[in-house]
Write a protein that holds these residues in place. Structure first.
Motif, PDB file in Angstrom:
ATOM      1  N   ILE A  31       0.870  -1.182   0.000  1.00 26.74           N
ATOM      2  CA  ILE A  31       0.000   0.000   0.000  1.00 26.74           C
ATOM      3  C   ILE A  31       0.906   1.231   0.000  1.00 26.74           C
ATOM      4  O   ILE A  31       0.611   2.239  -0.621  1.00 26.74           O
ATOM      5  N   HIS A  32       2.036   1.121   0.722  1.00 26.25           N
ATOM      6  CA  HIS A  32       3.166   2.045   0.582  1.00 26.25           C
ATOM      7  C   HIS A  32       4.224   1.258  -0.193  1.00 26.25           C
ATOM      8  O   HIS A  32       4.876   0.377   0.369  1.00 26.25           O
ATOM      9  N   ALA A  33       4.370   1.582  -1.482  1.00 23.13           N
ATOM     10  CA  ALA A  33       5.106   0.662  -2.353  1.00 23.13           C
ATOM     11  C   ALA A  33       6.598   0.579  -2.030  1.00 23.13           C
ATOM     12  O   ALA A  33       7.262  -0.384  -2.420  1.00 23.13           O
ATOM     13  N   GLY A  34       7.136   1.557  -1.303  1.00 26.45           N
ATOM     14  CA  GLY A  34       8.535   1.462  -0.893  1.00 26.45           C
ATOM     15  C   GLY A  34       8.734   0.439   0.218  1.00 26.45           C
ATOM     16  O   GLY A  34       9.838  -0.036   0.448  1.00 26.45           O
ATOM     17  N   GLU A  35       7.629   0.120   0.921  1.00 21.47           N
ATOM     18  CA  GLU A  35       7.681  -0.824   2.054  1.00 21.47           C
ATOM     19  C   GLU A  35       7.157  -2.161   1.523  1.00 21.47           C
ATOM     20  O   GLU A  35       6.017  -2.527   1.761  1.00 21.47           O
ATOM     21  N   ILE A  36       7.993  -2.872   0.772  1.00 21.94           N
ATOM     22  CA  ILE A  36       7.489  -3.925  -0.110  1.00 21.94           C
ATOM     23  C   ILE A  36       7.757  -5.339   0.415  1.00 21.94           C
ATOM     24  O   ILE A  36       7.539  -6.326  -0.272  1.00 21.94           O
TER      25      ILE A  36
ATOM     26  N   TRP B 225       7.657   3.920  -4.442  1.00 25.57           N
ATOM     27  CA  TRP B 225       7.410   5.192  -3.760  1.00 25.57           C
ATOM     28  C   TRP B 225       6.173   5.068  -2.894  1.00 25.57           C
ATOM     29  O   TRP B 225       5.273   4.284  -3.174  1.00 25.57           O
ATOM     30  N   ARG B 226       6.121   5.889  -1.833  1.00 22.95           N
ATOM     31  CA  ARG B 226       5.045   5.806  -0.837  1.00 22.95           C
ATOM     32  C   ARG B 226       3.642   6.020  -1.410  1.00 22.95           C
ATOM     33  O   ARG B 226       2.713   5.292  -1.099  1.00 22.95           O
ATOM     34  N   THR B 227       3.500   7.039  -2.241  1.00 17.39           N
ATOM     35  CA  THR B 227       2.146   7.450  -2.654  1.00 17.39           C
ATOM     36  C   THR B 227       1.861   7.050  -4.088  1.00 17.39           C
ATOM     37  O   THR B 227       2.742   6.590  -4.814  1.00 17.39           O
TER      38      THR B 227
ATOM     39  N   CYS C  91       0.748  -5.070   5.112  1.00 16.02           N
ATOM     40  CA  CYS C  91       2.186  -5.194   5.377  1.00 16.02           C
ATOM     41  C   CYS C  91       2.927  -3.881   5.113  1.00 16.02           C
ATOM     42  O   CYS C  91       2.837  -3.315   4.020  1.00 16.02           O
ATOM     43  N   HIS C  92       3.673  -3.426   6.105  1.00 17.91           N
ATOM     44  CA  HIS C  92       4.426  -2.161   6.033  1.00 17.91           C
ATOM     45  C   HIS C  92       5.844  -2.340   6.568  1.00 17.91           C
ATOM     46  O   HIS C  92       6.220  -3.410   7.046  1.00 17.91           O
ATOM     47  N   VAL C  93       6.601  -1.211   6.542  1.00 15.74           N
ATOM     48  CA  VAL C  93       7.890  -1.087   7.221  1.00 15.74           C
ATOM     49  C   VAL C  93       7.809   0.188   8.057  1.00 15.74           C
ATOM     50  O   VAL C  93       7.270   1.199   7.593  1.00 15.74           O
ATOM     51  N   THR C  94       8.361   0.152   9.272  1.00 11.38           N
ATOM     52  CA  THR C  94       8.262   1.327  10.155  1.00 11.38           C
ATOM     53  C   THR C  94       9.117   2.484   9.652  1.00 11.38           C
ATOM     54  O   THR C  94      10.042   2.318   8.869  1.00 11.38           O
TER      55      THR C  94
HETATM   56 ZN   LIG Z   1       3.637   2.188   5.602  1.00 15.62          ZN
END
Ligand SMILES: [Zn+2]
Length: 587
Positions: A102-107, A165-167, A204-207
């Motif tokens: 959903i935040h593509a950098g946090e893959i 990228w995030r957005t 699923c994300h990364v902090t």
């Molecule tokens: Zn995130």
């Protein structure tokens, strides 16, 4: 997709003679890179298609299109080939939706999910995980952001070497878009969510944030924003099972936390609390569904983070498998409570604040020291890399700050043309008035209206105070009649009650109602105003009091004349009045 060369390694076979062995051709791009890289969109889709071509348990499809026209990939994994919501329900399976990027950098979730599905359907390491559930896997939700690919997208994050990228391409953050659904990606996701109604949703994300020893953190909604039976399953059944599985895999895991004061951990950690429904977990809560937020720790190497996510996902599927009936009973009971007359669900919390209650928790931190920074001129935290263990105050209390009693139904005039499509996306049922109807409604008048100075998520948000009004209004044919006795009622209430932080009104969908569009010329109003005050003593008294008590008003000639205009028969009574009505059954 180009076929990669099959690499050969030599291993010592049981005969004691070195034999060349081909690497498993099902190795993922991530694995072949030594855990350093993540594949691009086309390569990811090609791997999904390959899994679907190989395994009868995998159906590969798309659930919509991005703003730039990319297909939004979806894998449906079922050992009984229950590839539709109806067949999954008929088979009595739980539906688990795992969403990555959903935040593509946090893959991390994409690479972990592809490996896990491969290990289930090709290598057959855990085929039993599909006994009780149908798995929906969205490998890249923000696909346009995913293809804004480069090494400089996440300054805080330790790999992969290049990432998205995030957005979105529209520079909107999908994890603020669950309620307003401005993006085509979110509208597609809401349709997917509300068609399948997953029994568990995993995001699923990364902090970002502080350094600590944990590889992975997590959160679930356990507050008053979710049905108690559903949060009970999360807290008492799911989390104990999945956390012990993650720990058994060798990863340190903790609740998703922020320090209450950046430079002083002894002041405690903020965890828990309640997510507003613009976020994935807060949204699922209003839909009576448990949601797990996985946040791997940004400073850990990519390979470690993907492995932690893999075990979190695998442990989650196992936990659903072993508590299938309790989970399904909980979500169904929550749905039934909202559809029925249960009075306990008719008061809906709208806003929460963090409480001051805490308990002590054992925390595995990384030592820091604070120095003065020549660059910023402020305090500068330096993490030394030294681990420490400490009891830390953990604040997880949330207090209901504002709530509202549900009406029997809402009535929405047809000129709010964006509302029907959004209600459908949210799975909310409604009818339309075939003829105009004059109705006694409760509604609101807005005062102390303040517009945000800067756009937020592309919108001009607004804050206000609401004053209740009761009046008879004529609603035209085509007005939406929306009963609240339905399973998505909490979403409906948060969209239509203006005091919800994620209401249409708060997000600025209705800013037109705050604009006065007719004005009196001063020389006209001088004459009309004088006549009005002469004829209406009460109006004169109110006017004089305002002049006496409000010096800014008293010294602004145009404001004084406009006040008189608005209190004249020419004034527009609709300015600052909420167009949506609340209906009660006894009316
Ligand atoms: Zn995130």
């Amino acid at each position: 997709m180009k076929l990669r060369c099959v690499s050969l390694v030599f291993v010592l076979a049981s005969t004691g003679v070195a034999q060349p062995v081909a690497h498993d051709s099902w190795e993922t791009f991530f694995e072949a890179s030594g855990g350093l890289r993540t594949p691009r969109y086309d390569s990811t889709v090609a791997y999904c298609r390959r899994l679907a071509a190989f395994s009868p348990w995998v159906h590969f499809t798309s659930f919509g299109q991005s703003a730039q026209g990319r297909a939004l990939p979806l894998m449906i994994v079922s050992s009984e080939r229950s590839f539709t919501p109806a067949s999954a329900r008929q088979a009595g399976k739980a539906v688990v939706l795992i969403q990555a990027g959903i935040h593509a950098g946090e893959i991390d979730g994409k690479d972990a999910g592809l490996m896990l599905i491969r290990d289930i359907v090709v290598r057959k390491r855990y085929p039993h995980l599909l006994d009780s559930l149908v798995l929906l896997f969205v490998p890249m939700f923000n696909v346009d952001g995913h293809e804004r690919f480069g090494p400089y997208n996440r300054i805080n994050q330790n790999g992969p070497k290049e990432m998205g990228w995030r957005t979105t391409a529209q520079n909107l953050n999908l994890n603020r878009d669950y309620m307003k659904a401005d993006t085509p990606e979110m509208r597609a996701l809401l349709r997917l969510f509300n068609t399948w109604l997953p029994d568990l949703y995993i995001d699923c994300h990364v902090t970002d944030g502080i350094d600590f020893q944990y590889d992975v953190t997590y959160t679930m909604e356990l507050g008053r924003n979710i049905d108690a039976a559903v949060s009970g399953w999360s807290r008492d059944v799911f989390l104990p099972s999945v956390l012990s599985a993650v720990e058994a895999s060798g990863h340190k895991v903790f609740w998703y936390v922020m320090p209450r004061e950046d430079v002083d951990l002894s002041k405690g950690l903020q965890g828990g609390g309640v997510s507003t429904p613009r976020f994935s977990t807060g949204y699922a809560a209003l839909q009576n569904r448990p949601a797990l937020l996985i946040e791997t720790h940004m400073l850990k190497p990519y390979r470690t983070r993907v492995d932690a996510t893999y075990h979190f996902l695998k442990g989650s599927l196992q936990a659903v498998r072993t508590s299938l009936s309790r989970l399904k009973d909980a979500v169904h009971a929550a749905d039934r409570r909202l559809e029925g007359a249960d009075p306990s669900v008719r008061v809906v919390p709208l806003r929460f604040k963090a409480g001051t209650g805490f308990h002590m928790r054992h925390f595995l931190g990384i030592t820091q020291r604070v120095e003065q920074s020549a660059l910023s001129g402020g305090a500068h935290i330096i993490y030394t890399g030294e681990p420490f263990e400490q009891e830390v105050p953990f604040y997880d209390e949330s207090i209901v700050e504002d709530s509202v009693r549900m009406p029997e139904a809402y009535i929405v005039p047809p000129e709010l043309t964006y509302i029907p499509e959004l209600l459908r996306a949210h799975g909310i049922q409604f009818k339309q008035l075939p003829v105009p109807d004059s109705l006694d409604v409760e509604s609101y008048r807005f005062t102390e209206v303040r517009f945000a100075e800067r756009p937020y998520e592309g919108r001009q948000t607004v804050t206000y105070t609401t004053l209740p009004v009761r009046e008879r209004r004529l609603y035209p044919a085509g007005s939406l009649f929306i009963p609240t006795r339905q399973r998505s009622a909490n979403v409906l209430v948060h969209l239509l009650e203006p005091r919800s932080p994620d209401s249409f009104a708060a997000w600025g969908f209705m800013n037109g109602i705050f604009e006065q569009k007719e004005y009196a010329e001063g020389y006209v109003m001088e004459k009309v105003g004088a006549e009005l005050l002469a004829q209406q003593p009460a109006l004169r008294q109110a006017f004089e009091e305002r002049v006496r008590t409000d010096s800014s008003f008293a010294h602004t000639p145009a404001a004084r004349l406009n006040w008189l205009y608005q209190h004249s028969p020419w004034g527009d009574p609709a300015v600052g009045v909420y167009p949506v009505g609340r209906l009660h059954s006894n009316e």
